[in-house]
Design a protein around this motif. Structure first.
Motif, PDB file in Angstrom:
ATOM      1  N   VAL B 200       0.668  -1.463  -0.296  1.00 48.19           N
ATOM      2  CA  VAL B 200       0.137  -0.256  -0.120  1.00 48.19           C
ATOM      3  C   VAL B 200       0.980   1.233  -0.236  1.00 48.19           C
ATOM      4  N   ALA B 201       1.664   1.668   0.884  1.00 51.91           N
ATOM      5  CA  ALA B 201       2.725   2.554   1.262  1.00 51.91           C
ATOM      6  C   ALA B 201       3.645   2.628  -0.275  1.00 51.91           C
ATOM      7  N   THR B 202       4.086   1.737  -0.960  1.00 53.86           N
ATOM      8  CA  THR B 202       5.237   1.934  -2.224  1.00 53.86           C
ATOM      9  C   THR B 202       3.680   1.776  -3.455  1.00 53.86           C
ATOM     10  N   ALA B 203       3.120   1.582  -3.177  1.00 52.49           N
ATOM     11  CA  ALA B 203       2.264   1.801  -4.787  1.00 52.49           C
ATOM     12  C   ALA B 203       1.819   3.240  -4.311  1.00 52.49           C
ATOM     13  N   VAL B 204       1.901   3.902  -3.964  1.00 58.41           N
ATOM     14  CA  VAL B 204       2.224   5.857  -4.622  1.00 58.41           C
ATOM     15  C   VAL B 204       3.031   6.015  -5.269  1.00 58.41           C
ATOM     16  N   LEU B 205       4.321   5.372  -5.909  1.00 58.41           N
ATOM     17  CA  LEU B 205       5.522   5.452  -6.406  1.00 58.41           C
ATOM     18  C   LEU B 205       5.721   4.967  -8.077  1.00 58.41           C
ATOM     19  N   ALA B 206       3.877   4.653  -8.310  1.00 56.35           N
ATOM     20  CA  ALA B 206       3.199   4.123  -9.292  1.00 56.35           C
ATOM     21  C   ALA B 206       2.392   5.334 -10.055  1.00 56.35           C
ATOM     22  N   ALA B 207       2.660   6.444  -9.737  1.00 53.05           N
ATOM     23  CA  ALA B 207       1.833   7.652 -10.033  1.00 53.05           C
ATOM     24  C   ALA B 207       3.045   8.419 -10.897  1.00 53.05           C
ATOM     25  N   PHE B 208       4.698   7.506 -10.472  1.00 49.97           N
ATOM     26  CA  PHE B 208       5.461   8.461 -11.403  1.00 49.97           C
ATOM     27  C   PHE B 208       5.579   7.312 -12.726  1.00 49.97           C
ATOM     28  N   ILE B 209       5.166   6.601 -13.440  1.00 50.42           N
ATOM     29  CA  ILE B 209       5.011   5.837 -13.913  1.00 50.42           C
ATOM     30  C   ILE B 209       3.079   5.866 -15.026  1.00 50.42           C
ATOM     31  N   GLY B 210       2.450   6.220 -14.202  1.00 50.85           N
ATOM     32  CA  GLY B 210       1.275   6.576 -15.198  1.00 50.85           C
ATOM     33  C   GLY B 210       0.464   5.795 -14.615  1.00 50.85           C
ATOM     34  N   GLY B 211       0.454   5.027 -13.067  1.00 52.58           N
ATOM     35  CA  GLY B 211      -0.519   3.960 -12.432  1.00 52.58           C
ATOM     36  C   GLY B 211      -1.596   4.437 -11.564  1.00 52.58           C
ATOM     37  N   GLY B 212      -1.459   6.055 -11.943  1.00 50.75           N
ATOM     38  CA  GLY B 212      -1.944   6.326 -10.568  1.00 50.75           C
ATOM     39  C   GLY B 212      -1.974   6.299  -9.057  1.00 50.75           C
ATOM     40  N   THR B 213      -3.236   6.214  -8.230  1.00 48.73           N
ATOM     41  CA  THR B 213      -2.936   6.372  -6.501  1.00 48.73           C
ATOM     42  C   THR B 213      -2.939   7.773  -6.559  1.00 48.73           C
TER      43      THR B 213
END
Lengths: 214, 260
Positions: B200-213
């Motif tokens: 859950v915590a690292t999922a925010v990094l998805a934003a750097f590759i266009g994964g939202g969150t």
């Protein structure tokens, strides 16, 4: 461009970023150690205070790094200060937890013996309890160090120091020849830094722990 | 190196303390999160938003960010558990005795891998979809600690107990299912919780590759110089992570075999 040709051309940059990484992690761990040990020493005798401290530190630990960086961009702005503050926050949990554990695990009979010898509370703490807890505290420091070496990579997002810069610059250069070498070198160098620091702290533990406690 | 245990507090404090700790968490944590979100809501309401802010900070955006982050985390956690737990069981069988220490050593090194480097690498080399890459990357990232937890948990089971069960006529499989697994449940559950919180915590990094969150609110807010959007994204990301840890803690308490 391959990893080795990239390294040949820009080894000086990689070296400088590695040094920055080490410095940032060093400052953060140093800061967290001072704050963490003081907090642990302040509360370890009181069950309730220990509980509160651990809940707070644990909660701080679960918050994603990017959330901290976001908040600090608003409050402090970009730069080293933001990056190092966040690293210190993460380092706090292992250090506080291990210091409290170490201090609480000291045999009460030893503490009573020290009291009986006429030691003051401060003397007991600094000459008996802390030395006995030292190996546990040091292992907390080791966990903290390895942990934040990895997290420090994200610090580049707030213009912080270290190898994260390579990783982000690689992502920014997506599609060009340097993207993959940059991300690979950044990532592998961070793992190496973690391994080296872990090994150094293990050695420090071996040489600085009194023989009777090993 | 000791484990990145999120929950060793219970080993530190005694049984009485543990109950106290649980109660403090059970009520205190969601209350604090709710209060923080309410405060943020009221603050945003009181502000005069400009056009850009009004476009970023919407309920629809927040709901979508939360949904994306939860979805990524659940898939990554499921993938982690499906791989790490059976692998952990296999590696603690007698025939794997030689490989086990090597795997644990590798898992320890794995803690030093920066999540962000791993994520970008998966994205560029394997899948060019932000959310899929994040699920994969986070699963790889979380497998190591969970695998390690499973192995340590099973290795910790008293050999005498296993021998006694064998002596009672149980087969090897039966011993695993009826003796070893139940005794290792607390450690397994800690693994689940670790995976959940970590993803859950690292999922925010998805934003750097266009994964939202929620990361995307932070990043677009920062890119467009809108600190308010950054703050909303940060609070959302933090709240989700804290609540994930809270849920993990409750699940752990409920599923722990009584008597352990």
């Amino acid at each position: 461009m391959t990893v080795s040709s990239y390294l040949q051309r820009r080894w000086d940059v990689v070296l400088q970023l590695t040094l920055e990484h080490l410095i940032a992690v060093g400052i953060a761990v140093g800061f967290a150690t001072v704050v963490g040990v003081l907090l642990a020493v302040a509360v370890y005798r009181n069950d309730r205070a220990v509980t509160v401290l651990l809940v707070v530190v644990n909660t701080l630990f679960t918050v994603p790094a990017l959330a901290y960086f976001g908040a600090l961009i608003v409050l402090v702005g970009l730069g080293w200060t933001s990056a190092i503050t966040v690293l210190a926050i993460y380092a706090l949990l292992p250090i506080v937890r291990n210091t409290v554990t170490g201090l609480r695990e000291v045999d009460p009979a030893i503490v009573r013996a020290a009291t009986g010898m006429g030691m003051s509370r401060f003397g007991r703490l600094t000459r008996v309890e802390l030395p006995l807890a030292y190996p546990v505290i040091l292992s907390g420091l080791r966990v903290a160090t390895v942990l934040i070496v990895g997290i420090a990579a994200i610090g580049a997002y707030v213009a912080g120091p270290g190898l994260g810069e390579l990783i982000f610059s690689g992502l920014g250069a997506l599609g060009t020849a340097r993207a993959i070498p940059e991300i690979t070198i950044g990532t592998v160098a961070i793992v190496l830094v973690a391994l080296v620091l872990d090994g150094l702290l293990a050695l420090l533990g071996r040489f600085s722990t009194p023989r009777g406690l090993r | 190196m000791t484990a990145l245990a999120l929950d060793l507090d219970e080993a530190v404090v005694g049984r009485r303390q543990r109950t106290l700790l649980r109660r403090a968490r059970f009520v205190g944590v969601p209350l604090a999160v709710a209060l923080a979100c309410l405060a943020m809501y009221l603050y945003v309401q009181s502000q005069d938003l400009d056009n850009i802010e009004r476009r970023i900070i919407t309920f629809a955006n927040i709901r979508r960010a939360a949904g994306e982050q939860i979805e990524i985390a659940l898939w990554a956690t499921a993938l982690t558990l499906v791989i790490a737990v059976p692998l952990g069981i296999a590696l603690t069988r007698p025939w794997a005795r030689r490989i086990a220490p090597i795997v644990i050593a590798v898992a320890n090194i794995g803690q030093g891998i920066p999540a962000i480097g791993l994520l970008f690498f998966v994205y560029i080399q394997l899948v060019r979809s932000g959310s899929t890459a994040t699920v994969l990357g986070m699963a790889i990232y979380a497998i190591l600690p969970v695998l390690r937890g499973t192995m340590v948990g099973l290795q910790q089971v008293d050999r005498g107990v296993v021998k006694a069960a064998r002596g009672m006529g149980m087969g090897k499989g039966e011993v695993l299912v009826r003796v070893e697994m139940p005794l290792a449940v607390p450690i397994l559950l800690t693994g689940v919780r670790t995976a959940l919180v970590l993803t859950v915590a690292t999922a925010v990094l998805a934003a750097f590759i266009g994964g939202g969150t929620f990361g995307s609110l932070i990043i677009s807010g920062q890119a467009q110089g809108r600190p308010l959007a950054v703050a909303v994204g940060s609070l959302g990301a933090a709240s989700l992570a804290i609540l994930a840890d809270w849920v993990g803690g409750i699940v752990e308490d409920l599923l722990r075999p009584k008597g352990l």
